[in-house]
Design a protein around this motif. Structure first.
Motif, PDB file in Angstrom:
ATOM      1  N   LEU A   1      43.322  50.146  47.488  1.00 25.22           N
ATOM      2  CA  LEU A   1      44.261  49.615  46.496  1.00 25.22           C
ATOM      3  C   LEU A   1      45.165  50.720  45.959  1.00 25.22           C
ATOM      4  CD1 LEU A   1      45.293  47.396  44.589  1.00 25.22           C
ATOM      5  CD2 LEU A   1      43.411  47.960  43.041  1.00 25.22           C
ATOM      6  N   LEU A   2      44.574  51.856  45.604  1.00 25.50           N
ATOM      7  CA  LEU A   2      45.362  52.967  45.054  1.00 25.50           C
ATOM      8  C   LEU A   2      46.356  53.499  46.086  1.00 25.50           C
ATOM      9  CD1 LEU A   2      42.610  54.943  43.077  1.00 25.50           C
ATOM     10  CD2 LEU A   2      44.371  53.402  42.162  1.00 25.50           C
ATOM     11  N   ARG A   3      45.934  53.549  47.345  1.00 20.22           N
ATOM     12  CA  ARG A   3      46.823  54.022  48.405  1.00 20.22           C
ATOM     13  C   ARG A   3      48.006  53.074  48.572  1.00 20.22           C
ATOM     14  NH1 ARG A   3      43.887  54.890  53.971  1.00 20.22           N
ATOM     15  NH2 ARG A   3      42.607  56.215  52.619  1.00 20.22           N
ATOM     16  N   PHE A   4      47.711  51.774  48.549  1.00 20.83           N
ATOM     17  CA  PHE A   4      48.774  50.778  48.696  1.00 20.83           C
ATOM     18  C   PHE A   4      49.756  50.859  47.523  1.00 20.83           C
ATOM     19  CE2 PHE A   4      50.676  46.700  47.736  1.00 20.83           C
ATOM     20  CZ  PHE A   4      51.163  46.289  48.971  1.00 20.83           C
ATOM     21  N   VAL A   5      49.238  50.914  46.308  1.00 27.74           N
ATOM     22  CA  VAL A   5      50.095  50.973  45.116  1.00 27.74           C
ATOM     23  C   VAL A   5      50.952  52.235  45.125  1.00 27.74           C
ATOM     24  CG1 VAL A   5      50.095  51.151  42.599  1.00 27.74           C
ATOM     25  CG2 VAL A   5      48.589  49.511  43.721  1.00 27.74           C
TER      26      VAL A   5
ATOM     27  N   LEU B   1      38.497  44.374  47.791  1.00 26.40           N
ATOM     28  CA  LEU B   1      39.374  45.393  48.341  1.00 26.40           C
ATOM     29  C   LEU B   1      38.951  46.719  47.730  1.00 26.40           C
ATOM     30  CD1 LEU B   1      41.884  46.063  50.092  1.00 26.40           C
ATOM     31  CD2 LEU B   1      43.264  45.799  48.019  1.00 26.40           C
ATOM     32  N   PRO B   2      38.517  47.682  48.538  1.00 27.57           N
ATOM     33  CA  PRO B   2      38.064  48.974  48.000  1.00 27.57           C
ATOM     34  C   PRO B   2      39.132  49.636  47.133  1.00 27.57           C
ATOM     35  CG  PRO B   2      37.498  48.790  50.323  1.00 27.57           C
ATOM     36  CD  PRO B   2      38.365  47.608  50.002  1.00 27.57           C
ATOM     37  N   LEU B   3      38.674  50.322  46.098  1.00 27.38           N
ATOM     38  CA  LEU B   3      39.595  50.937  45.141  1.00 27.38           C
ATOM     39  C   LEU B   3      40.524  51.948  45.819  1.00 27.38           C
ATOM     40  CD1 LEU B   3      40.522  51.304  42.214  1.00 27.38           C
ATOM     41  CD2 LEU B   3      38.712  53.018  41.928  1.00 27.38           C
ATOM     42  N   TYR B   4      39.979  52.724  46.759  1.00 28.65           N
ATOM     43  CA  TYR B   4      40.820  53.739  47.402  1.00 28.65           C
ATOM     44  C   TYR B   4      41.938  53.104  48.228  1.00 28.65           C
ATOM     45  CZ  TYR B   4      38.469  53.015  51.936  1.00 28.65           C
ATOM     46  OH  TYR B   4      38.004  52.472  53.105  1.00 28.65           O
TER      47      TYR B   4
ATOM     48  N   HIS C   1      44.993  41.339  44.203  1.00 25.40           N
ATOM     49  CA  HIS C   1      44.488  42.705  44.038  1.00 25.40           C
ATOM     50  C   HIS C   1      45.598  43.681  43.673  1.00 25.40           C
ATOM     51  CE1 HIS C   1      40.367  42.031  45.384  1.00 25.40           C
ATOM     52  NE2 HIS C   1      40.824  41.325  46.399  1.00 25.40           N
ATOM     53  N   THR C   2      46.748  43.568  44.351  1.00 29.28           N
ATOM     54  CA  THR C   2      47.797  44.596  44.221  1.00 29.28           C
ATOM     55  C   THR C   2      48.758  44.359  43.059  1.00 29.28           C
ATOM     56  OG1 THR C   2      49.244  43.421  45.791  1.00 29.28           O
ATOM     57  CG2 THR C   2      47.714  45.053  46.701  1.00 29.28           C
ATOM     58  N   ALA C   3      49.072  43.095  42.759  1.00 21.28           N
ATOM     59  CA  ALA C   3      50.072  42.806  41.722  1.00 21.28           C
ATOM     60  C   ALA C   3      49.698  43.350  40.343  1.00 21.28           C
ATOM     61  CB  ALA C   3      50.334  41.299  41.650  1.00 21.28           C
ATOM     62  N   PRO C   4      48.451  43.190  39.871  1.00 15.94           N
ATOM     63  CA  PRO C   4      48.121  43.727  38.542  1.00 15.94           C
ATOM     64  C   PRO C   4      48.280  45.245  38.463  1.00 15.94           C
ATOM     65  CG  PRO C   4      46.449  42.153  39.256  1.00 15.94           C
ATOM     66  CD  PRO C   4      47.326  42.411  40.436  1.00 15.94           C
ATOM     67  N   ALA C   5      47.875  45.946  39.517  1.00 20.13           N
ATOM     68  CA  ALA C   5      47.987  47.409  39.521  1.00 20.13           C
ATOM     69  C   ALA C   5      49.450  47.840  39.546  1.00 20.13           C
ATOM     70  CB  ALA C   5      47.243  47.986  40.725  1.00 20.13           C
ATOM     71  N   GLN C   6      50.263  47.151  40.345  1.00 25.17           N
ATOM     72  CA  GLN C   6      51.680  47.484  40.393  1.00 25.17           C
ATOM     73  C   GLN C   6      52.382  47.141  39.087  1.00 25.17           C
ATOM     74  OE1 GLN C   6      52.605  45.911  44.716  1.00 25.17           O
ATOM     75  NE2 GLN C   6      54.207  47.334  44.086  1.00 25.17           N
ATOM     76  N   ALA C   7      52.022  46.002  38.500  1.00 24.34           N
ATOM     77  CA  ALA C   7      52.631  45.606  37.230  1.00 24.34           C
ATOM     78  C   ALA C   7      52.321  46.628  36.142  1.00 24.34           C
ATOM     79  CB  ALA C   7      52.122  44.222  36.821  1.00 24.34           C
ATOM     80  N   ALA C   8      51.058  47.016  36.035  1.00 21.92           N
ATOM     81  CA  ALA C   8      50.652  47.968  34.996  1.00 21.92           C
ATOM     82  C   ALA C   8      51.357  49.313  35.171  1.00 21.92           C
ATOM     83  CB  ALA C   8      49.138  48.155  35.035  1.00 21.92           C
TER      84      ALA C   8
END
Length: 346
Positions: free
Chosen positions: A89-93, A84-87, A202-209
């Motif tokens: 992921l960041l947009r979703f988070v 999943l491209p970083l951009y 992909h999304t859960a770790p970024a949202q958790a952090a």
């Protein structure tokens, strides 16, 4: 013919199972959080039973638990490596976190009635996104059934309605960020061929952090209470752990349902959870008056949901139109989903 009928029956069974999984886990987490906040004082929001208003930090714990599970399943080989491209992921988070904080702020600054109206407005906003971004066309029956659902839920949940400028801005941000987040769940799964657990991985770790880092500050700003100053007891810790455990199912079931259907269907049929929570709140907590007015609204909403399920599954009930899609290769190049549906099976 027999094979086609068997596939249709299997899909219908899986669809029903996905909805039941989402309903059970969503209602369960509301009841658990209700007990945690109302009984044990771990409260950073409203004490209204039909509203999901967990503390921002608690939501971070939910995604932290989900992250642990996805890491374990990937280590066991049950989740395949995906990209999943970083951009993206960041947009979703960004959308997802604005949704969580925005809904909490909207509830703090608005009356319960206006908060419910804001939640209901997510359905037409989701429809607008599908019409503009996915070129979806709705039949007359599908549109009317959505109106009936909105009317029914409004009758049984909207009471006092008052609004102020900052509350309206918070509600506006919450509605658009939530609908964009739900749209992106469906969009990312289709575009990058991701399963529900893959996308969560992909999304859960970024949202958790992000939520665990910023959550305590957001909660303090909203409630003037510090999470670290809370008087933790064995019972409250048990309910926190239980909340985190049930939240894994809630997060997964949301991704499964939106992936199998769309954000609009998830919103429309998801109001069945609102009705169930009202009923269970009356049974377990006895604070909500289940009067004739509310029962009438529930009946209207259920009729609308059944109508929507029937109307949207018919040919032409809800279909994607495309002006010129010569090949799958051209679609991939343009970043568009390959599947063109003519009717959404529910």
């Amino acid at each position: 013919m027999m094979s086609s009928a068997t596939k249709a029956d299997k899909k219908a069974s899986l669809d029903a199972a996905a909805w039941m999984f989402n309903v059970v886990t969503s209602v369960g987490i509301i009841i658990v959080n209700k007990a945690l906040m109302a009984t044990y004082g771990f409260s950073f929001g409203s004490d209204v039973v039909f509203i999901i208003c967990a503390a921002t930090t608690l939501t971070g714990m939910h995604f932290g638990t989900t992250t642990i599970l996805t890491v374990f399943l990937r280590w066991m080989g049950y989740i395949q490596t995906s990209h999943l491209p970083l951009y993206e992921l960041l947009r979703f988070v960004l959308f997802a976190n604005f949704s969580i904080v925005g809904m909490n702020v909207s509830l703090m600054w608005n009356s319960v009635g206006f908060y419910q109206i804001a939640k209901l407005s997510m359905i037409p906003v989701s429809c607008l996104l599908e019409v503009v971004l996915d070129k979806v066309q709705y039949s007359r029956d599908t549109k009317l059934s959505i109106v009936v659902v909105l009317l029914g839920v409004a009758v049984c949940t909207v009471t006092d309605v008052s609004v102020n400028t900052k509350g309206f801005i918070a509600a506006f941000i919450a509605v658009w960020s939530t609908t964009m987040q739900q749209y992106y769940v469906h969009y990312l799964q289709r575009k990058y061929s991701l399963g529900s657990f893959n996308l969560l991985g992909h999304t859960a770790p970024a949202q958790a952090a992000s939520l665990l880092l910023l959550g305590p500050f957001a909660d303090y700003w909203l409630t003037n209470k510090r999470v670290d100053a809370y008087n933790y007891s064995l019972a409250s810790v048990f309910f926190i752990v239980l909340s985190c455990t049930v939240a894994v199912g809630t997060n997964l079931s949301q991704f499964i349902c939106i992936g199998r259907f769309t954000a609009v269907s998830f919103q429309v049929l998801g109001h069945m959870k609102t009705i169930l929570v009202l009923i269970l709140g009356f049974i377990f907590f006895g604070k909500e008056d289940l009067n004739l007015h509310m029962i009438l609204g529930m009946v209207i909403a259920v009729v609308g949901m059944v109508w929507y399920g029937n109307a949207s599954s018919k040919p032409g009930g809800k279909e994607h139109r495309s002006l010129s899609l010569p090949s799958n290769k051209a679609q991939k190049h343009a970043g568009l989903p390959e599947s063109i549906e003519s009717g959404e099976k529910l």
